[in-house]
Motif scaffolding. Structure first.
Motif, PDB file in Angstrom:
ATOM      1  N   ALA A 164      13.244  -2.482  -5.026  1.00 37.65           N
ATOM      2  CA  ALA A 164      14.096  -1.369  -5.451  1.00 37.65           C
ATOM      3  C   ALA A 164      14.717  -1.662  -6.806  1.00 37.65           C
ATOM      4  O   ALA A 164      14.720  -0.811  -7.709  1.00 37.65           O
ATOM      5  CB  ALA A 164      15.192  -1.116  -4.412  1.00 37.65           C
ATOM      6  N   VAL A 165      15.210  -2.883  -6.963  1.00 41.11           N
ATOM      7  CA  VAL A 165      15.847  -3.230  -8.238  1.00 41.11           C
ATOM      8  C   VAL A 165      14.831  -3.150  -9.370  1.00 41.11           C
ATOM      9  O   VAL A 165      15.083  -2.535 -10.420  1.00 41.11           O
ATOM     10  CB  VAL A 165      16.460  -4.645  -8.157  1.00 41.11           C
ATOM     11  CG1 VAL A 165      17.014  -5.045  -9.500  1.00 41.11           C
ATOM     12  CG2 VAL A 165      17.529  -4.685  -7.098  1.00 41.11           C
ATOM     13  N   GLY A 200       0.814  -1.205   0.000  1.00 38.75           N
ATOM     14  CA  GLY A 200       0.000   0.000   0.000  1.00 38.75           C
ATOM     15  C   GLY A 200       0.850   1.258   0.000  1.00 38.75           C
ATOM     16  O   GLY A 200       0.576   2.224  -0.728  1.00 38.75           O
ATOM     17  N   LEU A 201       1.902   1.241   0.795  1.00 39.48           N
ATOM     18  CA  LEU A 201       2.758   2.434   0.850  1.00 39.48           C
ATOM     19  C   LEU A 201       3.622   2.539  -0.406  1.00 39.48           C
ATOM     20  O   LEU A 201       3.874   3.641  -0.910  1.00 39.48           O
ATOM     21  CB  LEU A 201       3.629   2.397   2.101  1.00 39.48           C
ATOM     22  CG  LEU A 201       2.850   2.461   3.424  1.00 39.48           C
ATOM     23  CD1 LEU A 201       3.798   2.351   4.600  1.00 39.48           C
ATOM     24  CD2 LEU A 201       2.059   3.757   3.512  1.00 39.48           C
ATOM     25  N   ALA A 202       4.069   1.402  -0.908  1.00 42.33           N
ATOM     26  CA  ALA A 202       4.866   1.407  -2.135  1.00 42.33           C
ATOM     27  C   ALA A 202       4.055   2.001  -3.278  1.00 42.33           C
ATOM     28  O   ALA A 202       4.584   2.691  -4.148  1.00 42.33           O
ATOM     29  CB  ALA A 202       5.320  -0.001  -2.477  1.00 42.33           C
ATOM     30  N   PHE A 203       2.751   1.761  -3.246  1.00 43.93           N
ATOM     31  CA  PHE A 203       1.878   2.336  -4.249  1.00 43.93           C
ATOM     32  C   PHE A 203       1.979   3.855  -4.233  1.00 43.93           C
ATOM     33  O   PHE A 203       2.134   4.502  -5.265  1.00 43.93           O
ATOM     34  CB  PHE A 203       0.441   1.893  -3.953  1.00 43.93           C
ATOM     35  CG  PHE A 203      -0.585   2.612  -4.748  1.00 43.93           C
ATOM     36  CD1 PHE A 203      -0.906   2.179  -6.029  1.00 43.93           C
ATOM     37  CD2 PHE A 203      -1.229   3.732  -4.246  1.00 43.93           C
ATOM     38  CE1 PHE A 203      -1.842   2.855  -6.768  1.00 43.93           C
ATOM     39  CE2 PHE A 203      -2.161   4.412  -4.991  1.00 43.93           C
ATOM     40  CZ  PHE A 203      -2.472   3.968  -6.255  1.00 43.93           C
ATOM     41  N   VAL A 225       6.441   2.817  -6.367  1.00 43.85           N
ATOM     42  CA  VAL A 225       7.468   1.790  -6.494  1.00 43.85           C
ATOM     43  C   VAL A 225       6.906   0.701  -7.394  1.00 43.85           C
ATOM     44  O   VAL A 225       5.764   0.284  -7.215  1.00 43.85           O
ATOM     45  CB  VAL A 225       7.800   1.224  -5.095  1.00 43.85           C
ATOM     46  CG1 VAL A 225       8.645  -0.012  -5.205  1.00 43.85           C
ATOM     47  CG2 VAL A 225       8.488   2.284  -4.258  1.00 43.85           C
ATOM     48  N   ALA A 226       7.702   0.285  -8.385  1.00 45.52           N
ATOM     49  CA  ALA A 226       7.238  -0.780  -9.280  1.00 45.52           C
ATOM     50  C   ALA A 226       7.113  -2.060  -8.457  1.00 45.52           C
ATOM     51  O   ALA A 226       7.894  -2.279  -7.537  1.00 45.52           O
ATOM     52  CB  ALA A 226       8.234  -0.967 -10.413  1.00 45.52           C
ATOM     53  N   PRO A 227       6.172  -2.926  -8.747  1.00 47.42           N
ATOM     54  CA  PRO A 227       5.187  -2.886  -9.831  1.00 47.42           C
ATOM     55  C   PRO A 227       3.892  -2.157  -9.474  1.00 47.42           C
ATOM     56  O   PRO A 227       2.858  -2.459 -10.050  1.00 47.42           O
ATOM     57  CB  PRO A 227       4.928  -4.370 -10.071  1.00 47.42           C
ATOM     58  CG  PRO A 227       5.076  -4.981  -8.712  1.00 47.42           C
ATOM     59  CD  PRO A 227       6.073  -4.150  -7.974  1.00 47.42           C
TER      60      PRO A 227
END
Lengths: 540, 669
Positions: A288-289, A224-227, A231-233
């Motif tokens: 991250a990659v 949820g936070l990466a969204f 942040v991919a994907p």
């Protein structure tokens, strides 16, 4: 029972009003701006409201400086105001101030109504502040929504342009999926820990490190936070929303939302979840990659500058993850440093795009920059500096930003991530330098057509609309895209008239100067970042 | 202001000058840029002087200061900092560099007048001074390499300053390539040292060198020899010297500043700076001594026969730097640095005087065509003679004290150094001879047409400007020399600069007179306090005076020989005929260019062609470049293809991502 209730009603938790003052300033400022925005006078709406917004932001920053170094939990420990919170507040405010300058004459703010537009912006900043100050899962979610919902609306404020509406709607729908995921994850964390306060979670993090419920909760919260941090994907909304939203809003979103998302990731993952690092860090490093690769290759070959910057922001998010996964104070300092310079690098670029959008009618297409180097030094240099800084050239702050991130990564066993960052930067040159080449090495196509009489920013006003109808255009439409069809013969509107927009040029030049200043002497900013890193005392 | 603040100011002023000139090139007139550039360097000199006094106010043990601005990296054992080291050695270099540079800027202010690249010239020149100061103030190998490379770049830009002359661009490329070969040596050498001492910082690695390496350990010797390669390339020592004579294609102030007074002495400075390493690796130091000695002889022999005015002085520079390299490699530091200082004065002076003569010749540099300028250019003549006497080591001029002090110290060290000292005296004889051969040919004898014209009060200008190197006709637009020429007799700036240097060339030697004063030796002591040889090698005053006397006699003999042959306007045709093979050998500069061409350039070119046709085309271009860019292009297409614009696909990918993360955590739980 009744006695307890009575006690609760009469005696709430002690509240540190001084520490709370930046929040209060934003709420009060937002209300005032909304009310003043109702005035009939165009002068008040067009000029006074932005000034009031600036004053609010200035007050927030001032109160933040006043509260520097307090480092304590407030409101029954539901929030923490420490140097990390305050450093990020400065970043939000900086992004907000620049956005106000860029919005000053925009169609978007005029069409949506200045009061609403600026009040929404202030509320969004309040949401960011709550988000990074949160010390409780419920507060976190409130902050998350308070940040997101105004942005959904802001994206759609360029109401007569389909793309803007599309962008707002897409953001709303996809954002809801993200929020739902986050909420689901928070619920699981609560279920596993038995409390919503970060302290409760921290207490069980070590022993629950291989508990299924807790782990899946972490996974969903991370998603949820990466969204939000694109942040991919989970990044796919970014290019579409960035391209469609009005440019000032895009600039604001790009810098402030990113800072807020990373703020809360640091607060939660490097805070209470630090004891579970061994489980989440590898997953995050893998993200991250993927993010670095997807962002950088996605940006190649984009002709829309905003789309290119959207992918670039994805890639930059990937770089910044390196500062988080190492879970050291050095890493946090590096991330905060990068977030800060990320603001100025991006805003310089967005300011130039805004300026050219209004002048050329080519929208944010890369061709709008052709020939800038020859006759517009105050737009050409900021764009060049911004691109070089984003690519990490020396003598710009971007160089030190990357150095510190790589330094932090290498120092705590993530050397391979440092290598990925370098490879990503190498790829990124392909699209950043393309912009520099467009600025300096391409001739401006010859000017043509009569559109110069109608500055695009006139849209939204009755006179502008009439003039636009007379010229056979939709009022407020994206001039460059419709013109060649409607006029029968292909003619590209290029270098329009020079519009007096000193505030936009000021943002561009100022941000470029700051980029260079911290590229030559990064020490003061690094001190602030170090303070922010030291706010998390449990780290080494 | 503290000493360290002054150090930073010394460094930053020329940079600020360069940037300012670059940024305002359209806004301000040319002359302002010249004044700006000169003022910036003058200010740097003032700061350097203040720095000198600030340093002298401190106690003997506290005269090595390191100031760190910030860390570039401090991780996994690498300590790269932006730091400057201020100690007597770096302050001496700062004083010489900024002092001489100020005068040369002043000279250029007049000399370059009328050149279309005037502004660019001053921007380059300020950048060069900044680079050189960065080199001498660097407190670690990291910054030293940066300064070293900057200096090489600045030198390239200035040699090729008249960039439409093919000869100038070729000379620039040659200088740059050879310098880069030296850079590679320097970087590798620094790496060897870093491997052992685990520190890039000078002072730290000096402290650790004793523990990290045994004396003459192979790695240390190899590292030091690689460092010497860097020093040789920058200081034009055999066999890396061939770029220096060609570098005379640059404007004369450039030859004076870069290829006489400052840049080419960087190698001497490097060896003196890194003396703890070299003292711990005597084998490497011996290489330095031998190469220095060989260079001073070879260059002097070529100087005997060259007929290009500036190239004579260029070979003389090579030869004099040979003395210095020999000195500092043989642990004769104070005398070496002393000669560096006096040489900067009189060699810059000689070049300036030569520039004045060349202007009078309308740009021509051929000695064969010059004669009889003595009467019409009295000021230039006086300066040339003062410089020549200093170079030849005639008392009481500065070169007399410095050059002969080197030789006296070498004799005192004895053994093989005694042999080198004797060879040094041979070199001194040739030095005096070729210097006055040049002076007698240019200034005595029958007046050349150009001098004739000047005697009628009119400065000669070629009807059609040509490149003196190959006779190509050229115009006077940007990229070529300007239409006007300036001689010292008529240009104030040139006159002041030359006058100042002439005074320095006369009195510069008085800082160090055996038995009277040893100011420089004492001043440098804090830098060399860790060196035993610094104090150990010390001839008695009598021995020194004997050495000086021999040197003076040899110098006088050389001048007398030159007078007997050239004094009456004669030439050495009979000698040339009798010693035909030797003459040919010298005229062709010992065939170094040909040897390098045969041994290095051709095999390298052949290898390059071979590698290009096989390795490059198939592996690099095909697999490496094509493969990686193809992969990225494919990835880019893939990323863009999933960016369909449809929300349902986005949501689907989100869900896949969530599931992936969830699955990962489930499995790890």
């Amino acid at each position: 029972m009744t006695g307890l209730l009575a006690q609760a009603t009469t005696k709430g938790p002690p509240i540190n009003w001084e520490a709370l003052s930046p929040f209060i300033a934003l709420v009060a400022g937002g209300c005032i701006v909304l009310l003043v925005g109702l005035a009939r006078s165009a002068f008040i709406r067009r000029q006074v409201v932005p000034v009031l917004t600036l004053l609010t932001l200035g007050a927030t920053a001032g109160l933040g400086v006043w509260q520097w170094d307090i480092n304590e939990g407030i409101v029954a420990n539901a929030m923490v105001v420490d140097n990390l919170t305050l450093a990020l507040t400065m970043i939000f405010v900086a992004g907000g101030i620049a956005a106000v300058f860029l919005s000053w004459r925009s169609i978007a703010s005029a069409e949506a109504g200045e009061g609403e537009y600026y009040a929404l912006m202030l509320m969004s900043i309040l949401g960011m502040l709550v988000l990074v100050a949160a010390n409780d899962l419920v507060v976190l979610f409130i902050g998350f929504e308070l940040l997101s919902i105004p942005l959904y609306v802001l994206c759609a404020t360029h109401m007569r342009r389909e793309q803007s509406l599309e962008s707002g709607l897409k953001y709303l729908i996809i954002g809801s999926v993200g929020s739902a995921t986050l909420l689901y994850g928070l619920a699981m964390l609560y279920g596993a820990a038995g409390g919503t306060n970060y302290g409760d979670i921290a207490a069980v993090a070590a022993e629950m490190a291989d508990d299924t419920l807790f782990m899946v909760g972490i996974g969903l919260v991370l998603a949820g936070l990466a969204f939000k941090a694109s942040v991919a994907p989970f990044h796919q909304w970014t290019p579409d929303v960035y391209e469609g939203a009005p440019t000032p809003v895009t600039g604001f979103m790009a810098v402030a939302t990113k800072a807020a998302a990373f703020g809360v990731i640091i607060r939660l993952f490097v805070g209470p979840l630090i004891d579970a690092t061994t489980t989440w860090a590898p997953a995050f490093a893998t993200l991250a990659v993927i993010t670095i690769i997807v962002g950088n290759v996605g940006a190649l070959g984009q002709s829309s500058l905003k789309r290119m910057l959207a992918y670039s922001s994805v890639a930059q998010a990937g770089y910044m993850i390196a500062g988080v996964v190492v879970t050291t104070q050095l890493g946090i300092a590096a991330t905060v440093f990068y977030l800060a310079i990320y603001v100025v690098m991006n805003l310089a670029a967005f300011a130039v795009i805004t300026a050219r959008e209004r002048e050329t009618g080519l929208g944010d297409d890369i061709s709008s920059l052709y020939g800038l180097g020859r006759d517009r030094p105050f737009l050409a240099w900021p764009m060049t500096i911004a691109m070089l800084a984003l690519a990490g050239f020396p003598v710009t702050a971007g160089f030190f930003g990357k150095i510190y991130l790589i330094n932090a990564a290498v120092n705590n066993g993530y050397g391979w991530l440092g290598v990925v960052i370098v490879v990503g930067s190498a790829i990124s040159l392909a699209y950043y330098l393309r912009v520099v080449a467009a600025v300096w090495m391409r001739e401006a196509p010859a000017a043509s057509t009569s559109l110069s009489a109608v500055p695009i920013m006139a849209g939204g006003s009755p006179e502008g609309d009439e003039a636009a109808y007379a010229a056979g255009r939709e009022p407020g439409a994206d001039v460059g895209r419709v013109v060649s069809e409607d006029f029968g013969e292909p003619s590209i509107i290029t270098s329009g008239p020079r519009i007096s927009q000193p505030e936009v040029i000021f943002v561009a030049v100022f941000c470029a100067l700051v980029t260079i200043a911290f590229g030559v002497y990064p020490e003061p900013l690094m001190d602030v970042a170090r303070d922010a890193g030291e706010a998390l005392q449990s780290l080494r | 202001m503290s000493v360290t603040t002054l150090g930073w100011l010394v460094l930053l002023t020329p940079l600020a000058g360069s940037v300012l000139i670059g940024l305002t090139f359209k806004a301000l007139p040319q002359r302002v840029h010249g004044a700006l550039g000169t003022a910036a360097i003058g200010l740097a000199f003032v700061f350097a002087v203040l720095m000198f006094f600030g340093l002298q106010d401190r106690g003997e043990e506290e005269r090595q200061l390191v100031s760190v601005a910030w860390d570039y990296a401090n991780t996994v054992g690498v300590d790269a900092q932006l730091a400057i080291l201020i100690d007597p050695l770096s302050v001496l270099m700062c004083l010489v560099v900024t002092g001489v540079s100020t005068l040369i800027h002043l000279y250029s202010f007049s000399y370059m007048g009328g050149d279309r690249g005037y502004t660019r010239f001053f921007a380059y020149l300020n950048f060069f001074v900044f680079s050189m100061l960065l080199l001498v103030l660097a407190a670690n190998f990291f910054l030293l390499i940066v300064g070293w490379a900057f200096v090489g770049a600045a030198s390239y830009m200035l040699i090729s300053f008249w960039y439409r002359r093919t000869t100038a661009t070729a000379a620039g490329i040659k200088a740059f390539v050879i310098n880069v070969a030296g850079d590679v040596g320097l970087v590798l050498g620094a790496y060897f040292i870093f491997q052992g001492t685990n520190s890039l910082d000078f002072l730290t690695s000096f402290e650790r060198v004793g523990e990290a390496f045994t004396e003459n350990q192979t790695e240390l010797v190899a590292g030091c020899i690689l460092l010497l390669v860097g020093a040789f390339a920058k200081s034009a020592q055999v066999p890396f010297h061939t770029w220096l004579p060609d570098a005379m294609e640059g404007p004369t102030p450039v030859s004076s500043l870069i290829h006489a007074a400052t840049m080419v002495t960087a190698g001497v400075y490097l060896i003196a700076r890194l003396h703890p390493l070299f003292e711990h690796a005597p084998d490497a130091a011996m290489v330095g001594s031998i190469i220095g000695c060989a260079t001073l002889l070879i260059a002097a022999t070529i100087g005997l026969v060259v007929t290009d005015l500036k190239r004579v002085i260029a070979y003389s520079t090579m030869s004099q730097i040979g003395y210095m390299i020999m000195a500092v490699s043989s642990a004769v530091y104070a005398a070496g640095m002393f000669h560096l200082m006096t040489h900067a004065f009189f060699k810059a002076l000689l070049f300036m005087a030569a520039g004045s003569v060349i202007s009078a010749m309308g740009g021509n540099q051929d000695l064969d065509r010059m004669s009889g300028f003595r009467k019409v250019m009295p000021f230039t003549f006086a300066c040339m003679v003062i410089g020549g006497l200093a170079l030849s080591g005639i008392p009481p001029f500065s070169g007399f004290f410095s050059k002969d002090e080197i030789l006296a110290y070498m004799i005192d060290r004895g053994g093989v150094y005694l042999v080198m000292a004797i060879l040094g005296y041979v070199g001194a004889l040739m030095t005096a001879f070729y210097t006055f051969r040049m002076i007698f040919r240019a200034f005595f004898g029958k007046m050349s047409p150009e001098a004739e014209e000047l005697s009628h009060g009119h400065l000669y200008h070629a009807p059609e400007p040509t490149n003196p190197a190959n006779g190509e006709v050229e115009d006077t637009e940007v990229g070529f020399p300007g239409p006007e020429h300036h001689i010292a007799e008529r240009a104030g700036g040139m006159k002041i600069a030359m006058g100042g240097l002439a005074v320095l060339a006369i009195v510069g030697g008085f800082v160090q007179i055996p038995g009277v004063t040893s100011a420089l030796h004492d001043f440098l002591h804090p830098t060399f306090h860790d060196s035993e040889l610094f104090e150990e090698i010390h001839p008695s005053h009598t021995a020194e005076w004997i050495g000086l006397a021999i040197g003076a006699l040899i110098g006088a003999a050389g001048i007398f020989a030159a007078w007997t042959i050239y004094g009456k306007g004669g030439n050495a045709a009979s000698f040339q005929a009798r010693l035909k093979p030797v003459h040919t050998f010298f005229v062709n500069k010992w065939f170094f260019d040909e040897a390098i061409d045969f041994l290095i350039v051709r095999p390298a070119a052949w290898m390059g062609r071979f590698a290009n046709s096989t390795f490059e085309r198939l592996f690099v271009n095909g697999a490496l470049v094509g493969g990686s860019s193809g992969a990225i292009r494919a990835l880019s297409a893939a990323v863009r293809s999933i960016q369909s614009g449809y929300l349902r696909y986005y949501a689907a990918l989100l869900l896949i991502g969530f599931s992936g993360l969830g699955a990962y955590f489930l499995i790890s739980a």
